[in-house]
Structures are given as structure tokens and as C-alpha cells.
Design an enzyme around this catalytic site. Sequence first.
Site, PDB file in Angstrom:
ATOM      1  CB  SER A 146      38.420  41.386  46.180  1.00  0.00           C
ATOM      2  OG  SER A 146      39.449  42.269  46.588  1.00  0.00           O
ATOM      3  CE1 TYR A 159      36.483  45.828  43.752  1.00  0.00           C
ATOM      4  CE2 TYR A 159      37.825  45.594  45.725  1.00  0.00           C
ATOM      5  CZ  TYR A 159      37.524  45.220  44.425  1.00  0.00           C
ATOM      6  OH  TYR A 159      38.272  44.233  43.818  1.00  0.00           O
TER       7      TYR A 159
END
Length: 282
Positions: A146, A159
Site C-alpha cells: 500500500s 494498518y
Amino acid sequence: MQQLAGQVAVITGAGSGIGRALARRLSTEGMRVALADVDPGPLAETALALVDAGADPLDVLVQPTDVRLAADVGALADRVFAEWGQVDLLANNAGVFVGGFLWERPAEDLEWVLGVNLWGILHGIRAFVPRMIAQGTEGHIVNTCSIAGLLGTPYAGPYGISKFAAFAATEALAADLALVGSAIKVTALCPGMVATDIAVGSERHRPTELATSPTEDQAFVNEVLVEVTAQGIDPAEVAAMVVDAVRAERFLLLTHPHHADALVDRATQLATGTLPERGDFT
């Protein structure tokens, strides 16, 4: 890896979002595709969509898989190699989101997000890579990290930790494969905002033993994520970028051009001992 037609791809998180789009694109490229996801319903929908689009049903394999579990990922690898004898492209794509202030997050939140986003990749590497190396052929591994694994941001500590670790694992894998002279290449897919259901799907897939009570900070960041992902790019665009990156043997794949500038700014700030400015993932 130039030749895709007739080769075998394995995709985790194939029930929706980038995983489903990648399955469609690779099937269109003529690959046999093994689809894995923790949710059997959407997984079956992906497989049906491929067949409806013209794929031979014998070229689509479906295996419900919880990537947190080494046994599940091992069973996926065993089945693909038993039925098709090879794996040429592995996409460790499954991912979930957990946000909120780090000091407010219980251990279950961290276990959940690390289990999928980091251990899912590690299990995939351990289950597939030794046998891919033993094939002695060219191949490719795509790990969905990501942009959050390269640029830090508030409200997304759990995250971000999982994705920074996923990127580190991907870079280490690429370096190790190069060191041993393997023909297998690696891509770290670091998307920005993509129009997926990660904001709501993550909690839907969370196992009951890791359930937690939401806090105000967590609710806030989830609401923001719903809004920004709705404005994100189409997963099909990401799938097309992945195919291009595989053919070009590109290590880092950024889906948004301005993220390259953000990385340069981050490196400059870190080099001067400064806390980097928060990441812009849109």
C-alpha cells in the site's frame, strides 16, 4: 515475465476489489487462475464472472482460504501444484484495514490486521516460493502492500504498521531471489485510493474471536475511508498496471504519479531528522 498465456496465476483476496479485477485481467491474458478468498460467496461470483467472460471452467480453480492460517495457504499451494503442476505468478493480495489511534487499539485489532496483511504474505512466500524456485522457470510475485506502507499517516497506525512490514518483506524477498540467481521477479504493489469495499469489508470478515468494540477515533477514520475510496480509481486500472509491471519486471508499482514526489519529500525530511508530513493517499 513476458509470456502469460497458458501460465498459472494464484490470487488471494480474489473475491472483490483489486483481487477480482486482477483475476479478470489475467484470465483475459490467457492464464489459468487459482482464486482464493476467505469469503466463499464473492469468491464463487468472481469465478462465475470469469467463465461468463469466456474462460474455460477447467482454467479456473476456487479455494476458500484464510491467509492468516499457514495450513490454509499450504493447502491452497498443495492443490494448485497437484492439479496444474506449476505456479508462475503469485499475487499475495488479500488485505484488511484497521485504523484509529495506536494507543486505543486492543491487541485483537493488531492481531487481525497483521494476520492478514503481513502473515498472509509471509505464508504465501513460504508455501509457494520454494516450489516456484524448484521449477527453474521465470515467474513473478506481486505483493499488495500500500502507499500506506511507504508514507505514514495519523489515524491509521495498525494498518500502516502492517503495510510497512509487508513492503519490507517484499523488498527482502526480491533481494534474496536476486542473490540466489532466481529468474523469479517481485513487484511491491503500493496503491493509493482505489474504489474497493475495504472500509466495510474488513470488519465483515473479521473473525468473532478477534472482535472489538469500536471507538470514536476508529469510527471517524472508517467514515473518511468510505468517502475517499468511493472516489478512488477503478480496480481494473490497477490490474492493468500490474500486468505492465510484471512484463517490465518493475519492483515498485505506484498507482498515483504524485506519490513518487511524496516519497522524495519523505526521504528528504527523514534525512534531516524531521518527522515526515502525513501521507496523502488520494
